[in-house]
Design an enzyme around this catalytic site. Sequence first.
Site, mmCIF file in Angstrom:
data_model
loop_
_atom_site.group_PDB
_atom_site.id
_atom_site.type_symbol
_atom_site.label_atom_id
_atom_site.label_comp_id
_atom_site.label_asym_id
_atom_site.label_seq_id
_atom_site.Cartn_x
_atom_site.Cartn_y
_atom_site.Cartn_z
ATOM 1 N N ARG A 242 0.592 -0.596 0.098
ATOM 2 C CA ARG A 242 0.065 -0.002 0.164
ATOM 3 C C ARG A 242 1.160 1.080 -0.184
ATOM 4 O O ARG A 242 2.054 0.971 0.663
ATOM 5 C CB ARG A 242 -0.808 -0.203 1.508
ATOM 6 C CG ARG A 242 -2.781 -1.169 1.656
ATOM 7 C CD ARG A 242 -3.296 -0.552 0.337
ATOM 8 N NE ARG A 242 -4.266 -1.933 0.449
ATOM 9 C CZ ARG A 242 -4.649 -2.998 -0.653
ATOM 10 N NH1 ARG A 242 -3.071 -2.461 -1.462
ATOM 11 N NH2 ARG A 242 -5.222 -3.279 -0.671
ATOM 12 N N GLU A 271 -4.474 7.798 -4.776
ATOM 13 C CA GLU A 271 -4.830 7.079 -6.325
ATOM 14 C C GLU A 271 -5.980 7.917 -6.940
ATOM 15 O O GLU A 271 -6.949 7.776 -5.829
ATOM 16 C CB GLU A 271 -4.324 5.643 -5.292
ATOM 17 C CG GLU A 271 -3.296 4.759 -5.275
ATOM 18 C CD GLU A 271 -3.348 3.184 -5.386
ATOM 19 O OE1 GLU A 271 -4.363 2.506 -4.986
ATOM 20 O OE2 GLU A 271 -2.535 3.051 -4.801
ATOM 21 N N HIS A 290 -2.095 1.091 -10.083
ATOM 22 C CA HIS A 290 -2.422 0.436 -8.706
ATOM 23 C C HIS A 290 -3.673 -1.481 -9.688
ATOM 24 O O HIS A 290 -4.747 -1.523 -9.310
ATOM 25 C CB HIS A 290 -3.885 0.163 -7.709
ATOM 26 C CG HIS A 290 -3.778 -0.789 -6.934
ATOM 27 N ND1 HIS A 290 -4.352 0.147 -5.660
ATOM 28 C CD2 HIS A 290 -3.685 -1.994 -6.583
ATOM 29 C CE1 HIS A 290 -4.216 -0.634 -4.428
ATOM 30 N NE2 HIS A 290 -3.759 -2.113 -4.838
HETATM 31 P P1 NAP Z 1 -0.252 -12.038 4.167
HETATM 32 O O1 NAP Z 1 -0.763 -13.585 3.613
HETATM 33 O O2 NAP Z 1 -1.172 -11.452 5.549
HETATM 34 O O3 NAP Z 1 1.006 -11.173 4.046
HETATM 35 C C1 NAP Z 1 1.411 -10.146 5.362
HETATM 36 C C2 NAP Z 1 2.924 -10.143 5.615
HETATM 37 O O4 NAP Z 1 3.929 -9.145 6.770
HETATM 38 C C3 NAP Z 1 2.958 -11.928 6.993
HETATM 39 O O5 NAP Z 1 3.708 -12.677 6.160
HETATM 40 C C4 NAP Z 1 3.381 -10.884 8.194
HETATM 41 O O6 NAP Z 1 3.356 -11.102 8.814
HETATM 42 C C5 NAP Z 1 3.548 -10.002 7.394
HETATM 43 N N1 NAP Z 1 3.448 -8.590 8.607
HETATM 44 C C6 NAP Z 1 2.867 -8.053 8.573
HETATM 45 N N2 NAP Z 1 2.779 -6.769 9.708
HETATM 46 C C7 NAP Z 1 4.306 -6.746 9.351
HETATM 47 C C8 NAP Z 1 5.004 -6.113 10.365
HETATM 48 N N3 NAP Z 1 4.954 -4.893 10.532
HETATM 49 N N4 NAP Z 1 6.397 -5.919 9.371
HETATM 50 C C9 NAP Z 1 6.925 -6.915 9.050
HETATM 51 N N5 NAP Z 1 6.150 -7.729 8.541
HETATM 52 C C10 NAP Z 1 5.368 -8.067 9.101
HETATM 53 O O7 NAP Z 1 -1.015 -11.222 3.135
HETATM 54 P P2 NAP Z 1 -0.551 -11.061 1.540
HETATM 55 O O8 NAP Z 1 -1.818 -11.533 0.272
HETATM 56 O O9 NAP Z 1 0.079 -11.264 1.191
HETATM 57 O O10 NAP Z 1 -0.925 -9.105 1.136
HETATM 58 C C11 NAP Z 1 -0.249 -8.449 1.347
HETATM 59 C C12 NAP Z 1 -0.524 -7.214 0.949
HETATM 60 O O11 NAP Z 1 -0.535 -7.104 -0.336
HETATM 61 C C13 NAP Z 1 -2.396 -6.516 1.728
HETATM 62 O O12 NAP Z 1 -2.957 -6.505 3.150
HETATM 63 C C14 NAP Z 1 -2.160 -5.993 0.614
HETATM 64 O O13 NAP Z 1 -2.475 -4.611 1.220
HETATM 65 C C15 NAP Z 1 -1.367 -5.868 -0.153
HETATM 66 N N6 NAP Z 1 -2.169 -6.351 -1.372
HETATM 67 C C16 NAP Z 1 -1.610 -5.110 -2.744
HETATM 68 C C17 NAP Z 1 -2.477 -5.722 -4.262
HETATM 69 C C18 NAP Z 1 -1.794 -4.794 -5.065
HETATM 70 O O14 NAP Z 1 -2.831 -4.743 -6.259
HETATM 71 N N7 NAP Z 1 -0.865 -4.236 -5.484
HETATM 72 C C19 NAP Z 1 -3.191 -6.781 -4.445
HETATM 73 C C20 NAP Z 1 -3.078 -7.571 -3.240
HETATM 74 C C21 NAP Z 1 -2.517 -7.361 -2.040
HETATM 75 P P3 NAP Z 1 3.220 -12.859 9.731
HETATM 76 O O15 NAP Z 1 3.302 -14.058 8.010
HETATM 77 O O16 NAP Z 1 4.383 -13.297 10.571
HETATM 78 O O17 NAP Z 1 2.020 -12.743 10.277
#
Ligand code: NAP
Length: 338
Positions: A242, A271, A290
């Site tokens: 984000r 955005e 995005h």
């Molecule tokens: P996810 O599986 O929940 O992965 C998030 C990761 O971040 C987890 O490994 C978590 O650790 C880690 N984390 C959380 N807080 C942290 C911190 N303060 N410091 C370091 N690591 C931290 O989520 P995901 O499905 O991969 O998606 C991640 C994000 O990508 C979404 O929340 C969304 O905002 C973004 N996204 C963007 C797009 C786009 O169009 N650009 C598309 C999809 C998603 P743990 O595993 O240990 O809990």
Amino acid sequence: MAEAQRQRRIVAVRRLSEDQLAALSAIAEVEYFEDVNEANRADFLSALSQAHGLIGGKLQFDEAMLVEASSLQVVSTISVGYDHLPLEAMNRRGILLCNTPDVLTETTADTAFALIMATQRRLVELANLVREGGWRSHIGREHFGFDVHGKTLGIVGAGRIGAAIARRGALGFGMPILYTAASSKPVLEQELGAQRRDLDALLAEADIVCLSVPYNDATHHLIDADALARMKPSAALVNVARGKVVDEPALIEALRCGRIRAAGLDVFAEEPLPADSPLATMDNVVTTPHIGSATHETREAMAQLAVDNLVGALAGSGPLTAVNEDAWRRTVAEAKGV
Ligand code: NAP
């Protein structure tokens, strides 16, 4: 239509297929808004005030709207991120929040890798050189890029998407992988030889830093001027998380003065990216609007999962993928006096 269906109301925001709308219509009366804008905002709020379910992507939904939405039971967002929704207030009200994890993981990792390739090899800048008639002799050092294979890839947030980016890097490009996450990832360590670091160490060691954390209070401006100063001057930053995970003015300054070499950005503090943002025109920045999950196949799968979640939550056995199912079940049980 049965009585329960007639009484149940759903507001849908975002284009859904005919089949998906039919699935919603089979359990409720559906009011459909292709978009919410100033012209139809009052109609949307009026519909919301009676709705039991809300489905859509990029729903800008705040606590004040939640107060108006007094019958709301379920919000089904067509996204995995839910930083645009007031989760704590929804928990207090026992409103279920469903999101769409997994189905977009590989596509978003593809987007991250496209940005990695584009920033390392200067693809947009050099494609523009050709387009603008500037390719008049052999390409020299001033146009050389940097390798992707073999470079150290630092994944900030090695969750679903971060792990998929790491796999592409390690298995496809022979990249050593460093990662941060709230918890250690033994599978990534065993499969890919990935090594966990604290953020400062990862920033100092990685050639490419890729952000895939959720946005919340803890990750607001996680990458600020101090963090950027820790990166190698030759490094690139890629953000598919984000926009506000990065302090954007600090990033612009770091890119301007060569504190870091390049950035590949899919997400921005505001955005759409304002046309006068320096990020839109800097040669060492690749921007995409995005599009992390924006393929035909994946957006269809996300919409379908969001529909299945809403139907399951309102009229079936429960949602498939929910963020706060415990809070919701507690409220449902309390309402039933269980
Ligand atoms: P996810 O599986 O929940 O992965 C998030 C990761 O971040 C987890 O490994 C978590 O650790 C880690 N984390 C959380 N807080 C942290 C911190 N303060 N410091 C370091 N690591 C931290 O989520 P995901 O499905 O991969 O998606 C991640 C994000 O990508 C979404 O929340 C969304 O905002 C973004 N996204 C963007 C797009 C786009 O169009 N650009 C598309 C999809 C998603 P743990 O595993 O240990 O809990």
